[in-house]
Design an enzyme around this catalytic site. Structure first.
Site, PDB file in Angstrom:
ATOM      1  N   HIS A   9      19.479  39.683  38.801  1.00 39.67           N
ATOM      2  CA  HIS A   9      20.843  39.996  39.113  1.00 39.67           C
ATOM      3  C   HIS A   9      21.306  41.630  39.165  1.00 39.67           C
ATOM      4  O   HIS A   9      21.065  42.280  38.024  1.00 39.67           O
ATOM      5  CB  HIS A   9      21.839  39.431  37.987  1.00 39.67           C
ATOM      6  CG  HIS A   9      23.350  39.480  38.382  1.00 39.67           C
ATOM      7  ND1 HIS A   9      24.143  40.009  37.252  1.00 39.67           N
ATOM      8  CD2 HIS A   9      24.087  39.194  39.287  1.00 39.67           C
ATOM      9  CE1 HIS A   9      25.393  39.777  37.663  1.00 39.67           C
ATOM     10  NE2 HIS A   9      25.447  39.487  38.938  1.00 39.67           N
ATOM     11  N   ARG A  10      21.679  42.077  40.319  1.00 37.71           N
ATOM     12  CA  ARG A  10      21.807  43.530  40.545  1.00 37.71           C
ATOM     13  C   ARG A  10      20.383  44.227  40.186  1.00 37.71           C
ATOM     14  O   ARG A  10      20.466  45.398  39.647  1.00 37.71           O
ATOM     15  CB  ARG A  10      23.034  44.091  39.752  1.00 37.71           C
ATOM     16  CG  ARG A  10      24.232  43.394  39.807  1.00 37.71           C
ATOM     17  CD  ARG A  10      25.389  43.779  39.066  1.00 37.71           C
ATOM     18  NE  ARG A  10      26.628  42.752  38.733  1.00 37.71           N
ATOM     19  CZ  ARG A  10      27.395  42.995  38.194  1.00 37.71           C
ATOM     20  NH1 ARG A  10      27.809  44.225  37.280  1.00 37.71           N
ATOM     21  NH2 ARG A  10      28.320  42.109  37.952  1.00 37.71           N
ATOM     22  N   GLU A  36      19.266  40.023  43.975  1.00 39.23           N
ATOM     23  CA  GLU A  36      20.663  40.180  44.184  1.00 39.23           C
ATOM     24  C   GLU A  36      21.239  41.517  43.967  1.00 39.23           C
ATOM     25  O   GLU A  36      20.759  42.315  43.440  1.00 39.23           O
ATOM     26  CB  GLU A  36      21.529  39.103  43.435  1.00 39.23           C
ATOM     27  CG  GLU A  36      22.884  38.791  43.730  1.00 39.23           C
ATOM     28  CD  GLU A  36      23.971  39.886  43.063  1.00 39.23           C
ATOM     29  OE1 GLU A  36      25.010  39.560  43.307  1.00 39.23           O
ATOM     30  OE2 GLU A  36      23.650  40.409  42.023  1.00 39.23           O
ATOM     31  N   ASP A  38      25.082  43.821  45.510  1.00 39.44           N
ATOM     32  CA  ASP A  38      26.246  43.536  45.937  1.00 39.44           C
ATOM     33  C   ASP A  38      26.808  44.809  47.111  1.00 39.44           C
ATOM     34  O   ASP A  38      26.154  45.954  46.906  1.00 39.44           O
ATOM     35  CB  ASP A  38      27.470  43.971  44.878  1.00 39.44           C
ATOM     36  CG  ASP A  38      27.254  43.047  43.539  1.00 39.44           C
ATOM     37  OD1 ASP A  38      27.440  42.066  43.865  1.00 39.44           O
ATOM     38  OD2 ASP A  38      26.410  43.318  42.722  1.00 39.44           O
ATOM     39  N   HIS A  50      28.902  47.532  43.104  1.00 42.46           N
ATOM     40  CA  HIS A  50      29.592  46.294  42.489  1.00 42.46           C
ATOM     41  C   HIS A  50      31.084  46.586  42.390  1.00 42.46           C
ATOM     42  O   HIS A  50      31.711  45.919  42.984  1.00 42.46           O
ATOM     43  CB  HIS A  50      29.039  45.924  41.246  1.00 42.46           C
ATOM     44  CG  HIS A  50      29.651  44.628  40.779  1.00 42.46           C
ATOM     45  ND1 HIS A  50      30.797  44.589  39.918  1.00 42.46           N
ATOM     46  CD2 HIS A  50      29.448  43.151  40.608  1.00 42.46           C
ATOM     47  CE1 HIS A  50      31.265  43.495  39.647  1.00 42.46           C
ATOM     48  NE2 HIS A  50      30.340  42.681  39.999  1.00 42.46           N
ATOM     49  N   GLU A 102      25.029  40.009  48.401  1.00 41.04           N
ATOM     50  CA  GLU A 102      26.571  39.533  48.233  1.00 41.04           C
ATOM     51  C   GLU A 102      27.413  40.410  48.940  1.00 41.04           C
ATOM     52  O   GLU A 102      27.630  41.623  48.910  1.00 41.04           O
ATOM     53  CB  GLU A 102      26.707  39.432  46.614  1.00 41.04           C
ATOM     54  CG  GLU A 102      28.200  38.890  46.252  1.00 41.04           C
ATOM     55  CD  GLU A 102      28.677  38.828  45.038  1.00 41.04           C
ATOM     56  OE1 GLU A 102      27.993  38.938  44.008  1.00 41.04           O
ATOM     57  OE2 GLU A 102      30.062  38.780  44.785  1.00 41.04           O
ATOM     58  N   LYS A 104      30.537  41.794  48.881  1.00 45.09           N
ATOM     59  CA  LYS A 104      31.623  42.108  48.059  1.00 45.09           C
ATOM     60  C   LYS A 104      32.860  42.508  48.551  1.00 45.09           C
ATOM     61  O   LYS A 104      33.941  42.386  48.196  1.00 45.09           O
ATOM     62  CB  LYS A 104      30.808  43.226  46.914  1.00 45.09           C
ATOM     63  CG  LYS A 104      31.763  43.307  45.841  1.00 45.09           C
ATOM     64  CD  LYS A 104      31.798  42.056  44.977  1.00 45.09           C
ATOM     65  CE  LYS A 104      30.967  42.008  43.808  1.00 45.09           C
ATOM     66  NZ  LYS A 104      31.100  40.807  42.928  1.00 45.09           N
TER      67      LYS A 104
HETATM   68  O1  G3P Z   1      26.276  36.261  43.146  1.00 44.91           O
HETATM   69  C1  G3P Z   1      26.285  36.107  41.590  1.00 44.91           C
HETATM   70  C2  G3P Z   1      27.044  37.258  40.956  1.00 44.91           C
HETATM   71  O2  G3P Z   1      26.355  38.433  41.259  1.00 44.91           O
HETATM   72  C3  G3P Z   1      28.437  37.111  41.294  1.00 44.91           C
HETATM   73  O3  G3P Z   1      29.372  37.920  40.220  1.00 44.91           O
HETATM   74  O4  G3P Z   1      30.305  40.099  39.904  1.00 44.91           O
HETATM   75  O5  G3P Z   1      27.969  39.790  39.377  1.00 44.91           O
HETATM   76  O6  G3P Z   1      28.892  40.210  41.440  1.00 44.91           O
HETATM   77  P1  G3P Z   1      29.087  39.369  40.322  1.00 44.91           P
HETATM   78 MG    MG Z   2      27.084  40.022  42.755  1.00 44.76          MG
END
Ligand code: G3P
Ligand code: MG
Length: 231
Positions: A9-10, A36, A38, A50, A102, A104
């Site tokens: 994540h990120r 992942e 954004d 993000h 993602e 965003k």
């Molecule tokens: O895509 C899952 C997650 O990344 C969504 O929330 O705020 O971390 O971008 P956020």
């Molecule tokens: Mg995200």
């Protein structure tokens, strides 16, 4: 946990500054097969970032929407890292990991289609190497209309009444939801629509095991090193 999809994540954001090349490189070194990130638009360029504001993760101030791309690229995003472009991360991940983009910011659906088309034509990327997701369902819808060959996932922080209809509408590959929303019933509905469920953000092993046992196909984590064992 074998067989489940573990998404950095990120990047490896628990130990490196989020959404930076360092975080993505670290995740790849750990052995992550999924990243992942954004994306938002600055001067029509897709940048990996993000927040709406600069303060939390950089030494800049104010809104991302108000800064020039050249200035943005000078900012320190942590440990001397710069804010990367989407094309830079895709190039890094090429042949090593799949990337969940993602969408965003507003306008990112169309801009991502344009960039991916360019990379597909140049044979620098395959449609199977990416997955587009968004909380902005209109952005995801635009993406779907223009690039149906790339997998899609709606993201939910809370569940809409017409959850099943939306999954069908997006003909989605996966659906990404806050871990608190995941129940046996929700997993059943998603499965019925041919859609895997990924939970965010899961950083504890016991929590991940419970979600996988319940039937989630995978999860987003800031600490991929806790879940991935390199051979
Ligand atoms: O895509 C899952 C997650 O990344 C969504 O929330 O705020 O971390 O971008 P956020
Ligand atoms: Mg995200």
């Amino acid at each position: 946990m074998s067989g489940s999809i573990i998404i950095a994540h990120r990047g490896a954001s628990g130990t490196s500054p989020e959404n930076t090349m360092l975080a993505f490189r670290t995740a790849l070194e750990i052995g992550a097969e999924w990243l992942e990130l954004d994306v938002q638009l600055v001067e029509n360029e897709l940048v990996v970032f993000h927040d709406a504001k600069l303060e939390r993760t950089t030494n800049g101030k104010g809104f991302l929407a108000d800064i020039a791309l050249s200035e943005l690229r000078q900012l320190d995003a942590g440990k001397g890292e710069k804010i990367p472009l989407l094309r830079e991360v895709l190039s890094l991940a090429r042949g090593r990991a799949q990337v969940n983009i993602e969408l965003k910011g507003v306008g990112t659906g169309l801009a991502t289609v344009e960039l991916l088309n360019e990379l597909f034509e140049q044979k620098q990327l395959l449609p199977s190497g990416v997955l587009a997701s968004s909380l902005r369902l209109e952005e995801l819808h635009n993406f779907q209309q223009l690039m149906p060959q790339v997998r899609r996932a709606p993201i939910y922080e809370s569940l809409p009444k017409d959850f099943m209809i939306e999954l069908r509408r997006f003909d989605c590959w996966s659906v990404h939801m806050h871990k608190s929303l995941i129940t046996g019933r929700i997993l059943e509905i998603a499965k019925h629509q041919g859609c895997r469920v990924f939970a965010w953000t899961v950083n504890k092993v016991a929590e991940a095991e419970a979600l996988i046992t319940l039937g989630a196909a995978g999860f987003f984590t800031d600490y991929p090193e806790r879940f991935i064992r390199k051979n």
